[in-house]
Enzyme design. Structure first.
Site, PDB file in Angstrom:
ATOM      1  N   SER A 100       0.605  -1.330  -0.419  1.00  0.00           N
ATOM      2  CA  SER A 100      -0.108   0.374   0.070  1.00  0.00           C
ATOM      3  C   SER A 100       0.736   1.212   0.100  1.00  0.00           C
ATOM      4  CB  SER A 100      -0.735   0.219   1.378  1.00  0.00           C
ATOM      5  OG  SER A 100      -2.048   0.832   1.152  1.00  0.00           O
ATOM      6  N   ASP A 239      -2.355   6.312  -3.340  1.00  0.00           N
ATOM      7  CA  ASP A 239      -1.478   5.324  -2.815  1.00  0.00           C
ATOM      8  C   ASP A 239      -0.646   4.497  -3.649  1.00  0.00           C
ATOM      9  OD1 ASP A 239      -3.965   3.882  -2.365  1.00  0.00           O
ATOM     10  OD2 ASP A 239      -2.656   3.691  -0.163  1.00  0.00           O
ATOM     11  N   ASP A 241      -0.897   0.973  -3.959  1.00  0.00           N
ATOM     12  CA  ASP A 241      -2.009   0.512  -4.554  1.00  0.00           C
ATOM     13  C   ASP A 241      -3.381   0.576  -5.124  1.00  0.00           C
ATOM     14  OD1 ASP A 241      -3.048   0.828  -1.753  1.00  0.00           O
ATOM     15  OD2 ASP A 241      -3.302  -1.616  -1.381  1.00  0.00           O
ATOM     16  N   ASP A 243      -5.647   2.160  -3.297  1.00  0.00           N
ATOM     17  CA  ASP A 243      -7.037   1.985  -2.997  1.00  0.00           C
ATOM     18  C   ASP A 243      -7.068   3.212  -1.070  1.00  0.00           C
ATOM     19  OD1 ASP A 243      -5.168   1.611  -0.442  1.00  0.00           O
ATOM     20  OD2 ASP A 243      -6.281  -0.486   0.352  1.00  0.00           O
TER      21      ASP A 243
END
Length: 446
Positions: A100, A239, A241, A243
């Protein structure tokens, strides 16, 4: 949290803590637990742009194949993309390799069930017990072994889904984006271009080592400058990833997850689309968020920090909107996890349909001054029982006399203690938070 699983999958420094050996074991154990009742198990795997992603993917795939699972590799995609495709394609499970917003040295592995939701605690505990025990799981041979297939069409299918969640297009709207040199680097540009938006971009040239490096949702200052320089209508910062979403208004002001949720909740409520007229947020959400929604007749539910807890409350109460101040926004009618790209296009649509700039929409919510400091510690959980930390928190709360709040908690993913203070003024915030931080450093600091 378990021995390996934290609040968001298994994380650690790649190749020392999260090793290929552990990834292989996660593949075998996770594959066994999640597919043991399937006759022809199929697992999707996606990853972000980290240099360690391919190494961990290879080990994880080997583990899955060794248990007899067919693997479909999607390549670089967002975490919500994996969740969406797992459910959409009726896969037995999905796996995302990402840490992340963490730095490039870290990586992580998180699993999704066939319904696209993150695993239950009991499933994670079962996987952990298999990793630590004697490996008596099946070892098929010959044609019973799993196979690898590449499914690069997955990103196209996910992007098509995102575009279908909005009405019309974004022609005439100038959007600046910061993709954190991560999963959104290709996705965001294509989605917004297909929706006819004008685009200025940064953080969209991943090289395997620059993910989240002074860019993205944890460093939105660069995007704020780009928005002002390019005279964009809105900025979207993701960010690693993708999400999470942190936005920037046309004046260069940062719009966090609380403000985004406030804007969406108010709009949904006015449209009669907010289930039970309620939003789910965490204990980190600003007092102004709760007071602002209360003034509009909208209820809020509070959970522990972590989008998995937000999601649990949303599913239990049949709520369709929830999220975190950090930018995880969940639109449960569209996807099963926080989705930065989905949040971005929904926010732009609200701007377009309301005819209001983002600064006006966000300005309707009064934000109480808030200070958050992360303290690196040797034992993050020890903060819960430390008498001196408890004492200084009690002192500060007494001085506040109800005009603010303190939250001190261990991180769920890193060796950190997070100290958050809200108070009537910036000066009081800084004074209180530093007083608590000083004690945490002395008692627990690394």
């Amino acid at each position: 949290m378990g021995k390996y699983f934290g609040t968001d999958g298994v994380r650690g420094v790649a190749n020392t803590e999260l090793t290929p050996e552990l990834a292989f074991k996660l593949g075998r154990a996770g594959g066994y637990v999640l597919t043991k009742e399937a006759s022809q198990p199929k697992v999707l795997i996606g990853r972000d742009t980290r240099i360690s992603g391919e190494m961990l993917e290879a080990a994880l795939v080997s583990g899955l194949i060794s248990i007899g699972v067919e693997v479909m590799r999607i390549g670089v995609i967002s975490t919500p993309g994996v969740a969406f495709l797992t459910k959409q394609l009726s896969a037995t499970a999905g796996v995302m390799i990402s840490a992340s917003h963490n730095p490039v040295e870290d990586n992580g592995i998180k699993f999704f069930g066939s319904d696209g939701f993150k695993l239950r605690d009991a499933q994670e505990a079962e996987i952990e017990s298999l990793i630590d025990g004697e490996d008596t799981m099946p070892r098929p041979i010959g044609s019973a072994l799993g196979q690898i297939n590449d499914y690069f069409e997955g990103a196209q299918k996910y992007m098509q889904f995102l575009k279908q969640t909005v009405e019309g297009d974004f022609e005439g709207i100038h959007v600046a984006i910061d993709c954190a040199n991560g999963s959104a680097s290709s996705l965001a540009t294509h989605v917004l271009a297909d929706l006819e938006a004008d685009i200025s971009s940064m953080g969209a040239s991943p090289d395997g080592t620059n993910i989240n490096n002074c860019c993205g949702s944890t460093h939105p200052e660069g995007l704020a400058k780009l928005v002002v320089e390019k005279e964009a209508d809105i900025g979207l910062a993701f960010d690693g990833d993708a999400d999470r979403l942190i936005a920037v208004d046309e004046k260069g002001n940062i719009v966090d997850g609380d403000q985004i949720m406030y804007i969406v909740a108010k709009y949904f409520s006015e449209q009669g689309k907010l289930n039970n007229n309620t939003v789910v947020a965490t204990v980190m959400s600003n007092l102004g968020f709760h007071k602002g929604l209360e003034a509009k007749g909208i209820q809020t539910k509070q959970t522990a920090v972590g989008d998995r807890y937000v999601m649990e409350e949303m599913r239990n109460g049949n709520y369709n909107l929830g999220g975190e101040q950090s930018g995880h926004i969940i639109f449960l009618e569209h996807n099963t996890t926080g989705d930065g790209l989905l949040s971005g296009v929904q926010l732009i649509q609200i701007m377009k349909q309301s005819g209001k700039p983002l600064s006006e929409l966000a300005g309707e919510m009064e934000t109480f001054p808030q200070c958050l400091i992360n303290v690196r510690v040797t034992d993050r959980d020890a903060v819960k029982e430390n008498d001196k930390v408890k004492a200084v928190i009690a002192e500060v709360e007494e001085e506040m006399a109800g005009e603010g709040r303190v939250l001190v908690r261990p991180s769920g993913t890193e060796p950190l203690v997070r100290v958050m203070v809200e108070a009537k003024t910036d000066e009081l915030c800084e004074t209180y938070v530093n007083r608590i931080v000083d004690v945490v450093k002395v008692e627990l600091g690394a």
